[in-house]
Write a protein that holds these residues in place. Structure first.
Motif, short mmCIF file in Angstrom:
data_model
loop_
_atom_site.label_atom_id
_atom_site.label_comp_id
_atom_site.label_asym_id
_atom_site.label_seq_id
_atom_site.Cartn_x
_atom_site.Cartn_y
_atom_site.Cartn_z
N VAL A 421 0.82 -1.21 0.00
CA VAL A 421 0.00 0.00 0.00
C VAL A 421 0.86 1.26 0.00
CG1 VAL A 421 -1.73 1.33 1.28
CG2 VAL A 421 -1.93 -1.16 1.12
N GLN A 422 1.90 1.29 0.84
CA GLN A 422 2.74 2.48 0.91
C GLN A 422 3.43 2.75 -0.43
OE1 GLN A 422 2.77 4.70 3.30
NE2 GLN A 422 4.13 5.95 2.02
N ALA A 423 3.86 1.68 -1.11
CA ALA A 423 4.49 1.86 -2.42
C ALA A 423 3.51 2.42 -3.43
CB ALA A 423 5.05 0.52 -2.91
N VAL A 424 2.25 2.00 -3.36
CA VAL A 424 1.22 2.52 -4.26
C VAL A 424 0.96 4.00 -3.97
CG1 VAL A 424 -1.22 2.35 -4.92
CG2 VAL A 424 0.14 0.28 -4.63
N VAL A 425 0.92 4.36 -2.68
CA VAL A 425 0.74 5.76 -2.29
C VAL A 425 1.82 6.63 -2.92
CG1 VAL A 425 0.93 7.36 -0.34
CG2 VAL A 425 -0.51 5.32 -0.15
N GLU A 426 3.06 6.15 -2.86
CA GLU A 426 4.17 6.91 -3.41
C GLU A 426 4.15 6.93 -4.93
OE1 GLU A 426 7.61 5.12 -1.70
OE2 GLU A 426 7.10 5.71 0.35
N LEU A 427 3.78 5.79 -5.54
CA LEU A 427 3.76 5.70 -7.00
C LEU A 427 2.71 6.62 -7.59
CD1 LEU A 427 4.83 4.29 -9.58
CD2 LEU A 427 3.09 2.52 -9.20
N LEU A 428 1.52 6.64 -7.00
CA LEU A 428 0.41 7.43 -7.53
C LEU A 428 0.39 8.86 -6.97
CD1 LEU A 428 -2.50 4.82 -7.45
CD2 LEU A 428 -1.06 5.46 -9.38
N ASP A 429 1.23 9.10 -5.95
CA ASP A 429 1.31 10.43 -5.34
C ASP A 429 -0.06 10.90 -4.84
OD1 ASP A 429 2.50 12.75 -4.46
OD2 ASP A 429 2.28 13.81 -6.37
N VAL A 430 -0.69 10.02 -4.02
CA VAL A 430 -1.97 10.37 -3.42
C VAL A 430 -1.86 10.14 -1.91
CG1 VAL A 430 -3.35 9.81 -5.45
CG2 VAL A 430 -2.87 8.03 -3.77
N PRO A 431 -2.64 10.87 -1.09
CA PRO A 431 -2.64 10.62 0.35
C PRO A 431 -3.16 9.22 0.66
CG PRO A 431 -3.63 12.74 -0.18
CD PRO A 431 -3.47 12.03 -1.46
N ARG A 432 -2.67 8.66 1.75
CA ARG A 432 -3.08 7.30 2.13
C ARG A 432 -4.60 7.24 2.34
NH1 ARG A 432 -0.58 2.85 4.67
NH2 ARG A 432 -2.15 1.25 4.97
N ARG A 433 -5.18 8.27 2.94
CA ARG A 433 -6.61 8.27 3.19
C ARG A 433 -7.39 8.26 1.88
NH1 ARG A 433 -9.89 12.63 7.02
NH2 ARG A 433 -11.98 11.77 6.67
N ASP A 445 -9.17 -5.22 -3.35
CA ASP A 445 -8.58 -5.97 -2.24
C ASP A 445 -7.08 -6.11 -2.52
OD1 ASP A 445 -7.77 -7.66 -0.26
OD2 ASP A 445 -9.29 -9.20 -0.63
N ARG A 446 -6.26 -5.45 -1.74
CA ARG A 446 -4.81 -5.45 -2.00
C ARG A 446 -4.22 -6.86 -1.89
NH1 ARG A 446 -0.92 -5.86 1.75
NH2 ARG A 446 -1.55 -6.14 3.92
N ARG A 447 -4.88 -7.76 -1.16
CA ARG A 447 -4.33 -9.11 -0.98
C ARG A 447 -4.22 -9.87 -2.30
NH1 ARG A 447 -8.44 -10.92 3.62
NH2 ARG A 447 -9.77 -9.84 2.13
#
Length: 453
Positions: A421-433, A445-447
């Motif tokens: 999830v954190q890598a996706v946040v950084e890749l897409l440059d969006v807030p975690r929320r 579902d990230r799983r």
């Protein structure tokens, strides 16, 4: 081998190769067992083996092609990936002809290897889940054998359905077109106390208003022009059984009062007769919309609504149970192939991506049609445009297209980041929320994207 990571058996007669492949696949999220003798892997291979076999071709004694033939004789659906340092076209063609899942030439890119193993593992998981469902359907006559899927949404529906089936109360089923509302209705009947009697279905939208009374209540000879004999109505025929009123929201308002009276008194009078006959049926209704909204809008009688809606079941649309799409598609396509006496066709990763990216406005019915086309090989390989053939309109509103693109971008990012999830946040440059909100909105579902799963 108790481990929830995808399982890989790797055989190669060179120790350095075994060590490097074991390390790379282990870091990629796989559970790896290595062997220097192909015959030892056969101790694990069989119809219940849940993993993938990775083998070198050139080995003393039993080589990779011999191993492939032996494993195919034990389980023709077991994915086998072959590696060789002596690559030639003839060998690759022969290996694929014999059923190899993939063929990689040394030296290969580690990423290419892990991607091939990941796709093979996903295929094996679907095969094993499909087999489990088949065993369940053959050995179990329960609700789970009718309503397939492993998502939280469908499991919740099955639990509620099992409880309501025993209660013998009137039920309203709400769901979009193609979600399986009639299947749910049949389950309520077949697993309830009235199972030994008739299940009678009537589509309220398909019956002309002028014929509705005759269809519902029945008629005597001479009751109207063309009535040459006695006719038993649907409600009377369903006595002691279940009457399924599909598209109940389409029932003419002027007839709803008459229907309500029959349901309240559990009797019916045929047109042209003054004699009441028993008509005690469990009423299961289905609607594409929230009937309470129709009541507020004046299109449905409030008293009839409360008579019908003792309990309510909501059937989720396919887009809200996306994790079930690969399993359902595999099941329907395999069934279609068997029906048409064809060999089942495996899904490629691009075809699976096309299935997962589609919104399925026609729900399970649309998915089943797509699976039938795939089983018959119509149009070659499955593409996004072919998946959309059953869509009710050639285009979508801009908002829907934007939402589809956004969901696909997030899923692609999860695929690239292995579910991190954190890598996706950084890749897409969006807030975690923001990412969490969109994952909830699009039922992501990230799983599904964890390495090797």
């Amino acid at each position: 081998m108790a481990d929830d990571r995808p399982l890989v058996l790797f055989v190669d007669d060179e120790q350095p190769v075994r060590a490097s492949v074991e390390q790379w696949l282990g870091l990629s999220g796989f559970q790896v067992y290595v062997f220097d003798d192909p015959r030892r892997t056969l101790e694990y291979v069989g119809p219940d083996f849940p993993g993938v076999l990775l083998s070198d071709v050139k080995m003393p004694g039993m080589d990779g092609l011999d191993l492939l033939r032996e494993t195919q004789s034990r389980d023709a659906d077991l994915p086998v990936i072959l590696l060789t340092g002596h690559g030639d076209v003839a060998m690759a063609v022969e290996a694929m002809r014999q059923g190899a899942y993939d063929f990689l030439e040394k030296p290969f890119l580690p990423e290419r290897l892990s991607e091939s193993v990941r796709r093979a593992s996903e295929k094996r998981r679907l095969i094993m889940e499909n087999r489990r469902l088949r065993r369940q359907m053959s050995n179990d006559s329960g609700i789970a054998s009718r309503l397939l899927g492993t998502s939280a949404a469908i499991e919740s529906l099955r639990r509620d359905l099992a409880e309501l089936a025993k209660a013998d109360v009137n039920v309203v089923i709400v769901g979009e077109t193609g979600t399986g509302k009639e299947m749910v209705a049949r389950c309520l009947h077949d697993f309830g106390p009235r199972a030994g009697n008739a299940f009678v279905a009537i589509n309220c939208a398909a019956v002309p208003e002028t014929m509705f009374e005759a269809e519902f209540f029945g008629s005597e000879a001479g009751a109207f022009t063309g009535a040459t004999g006695q006719r038993i109505g649907k409600l009377e025929y369903a006595h002691r059984g279940t009457l399924f009123l599909d598209e109940i929201e389409s029932m003419p308002l002027v007839l709803q009062a008459k229907v309500l009276r029959s349901l309240q008194e559990k009797v019916v009078e045929r047109l042209g007769s003054h004699q009441s006959v028993p008509a005690d049926a469990r009423i299961v209704s289905a609607a594409k919309l929230d009937l309470s909204a129709a009541v507020r809008g004046g299109g449905f009688r409030e008293d009839l609504y409360y008579r019908l809606n003792v309990a309510e079941l909501v059937v989720p649309p396919l887009r809200e149970r996306r994790s079930d799409i690969p399993l359902l598609f595999e099941f329907f396509s395999t069934e279609a192939a068997r029906r048409h006496e064809r060999e089942p066709r495996a899904l490629s990763s691009s075809e699976l991506a096309a299935l997962m990216a589609h919104d399925w406005p026609g729900n399970v019915r649309e998915l089943k049609n797509a699976a039938e086309r795939h089983a018959l090989g119509l149009g070659g390989r499955l593409t996004a445009s072919q998946v959309r053939q059953d869509a009710p309109s050639p285009g979508l509103p801009l908002a829907a297209q934007v939402a589809g693109f956004e969901r696909q971008a997030i899923e692609t990012a999860f695929e690239a980041c292995g579910g991190d999830v954190q890598a996706v946040v950084e890749l897409l440059d969006v807030p975690r929320r923001t990412l969490n909100e969109k994952m909830t909105r699009y039922a992501i579902d990230r799983r599904r994207y964890l390495r090797g799963e």
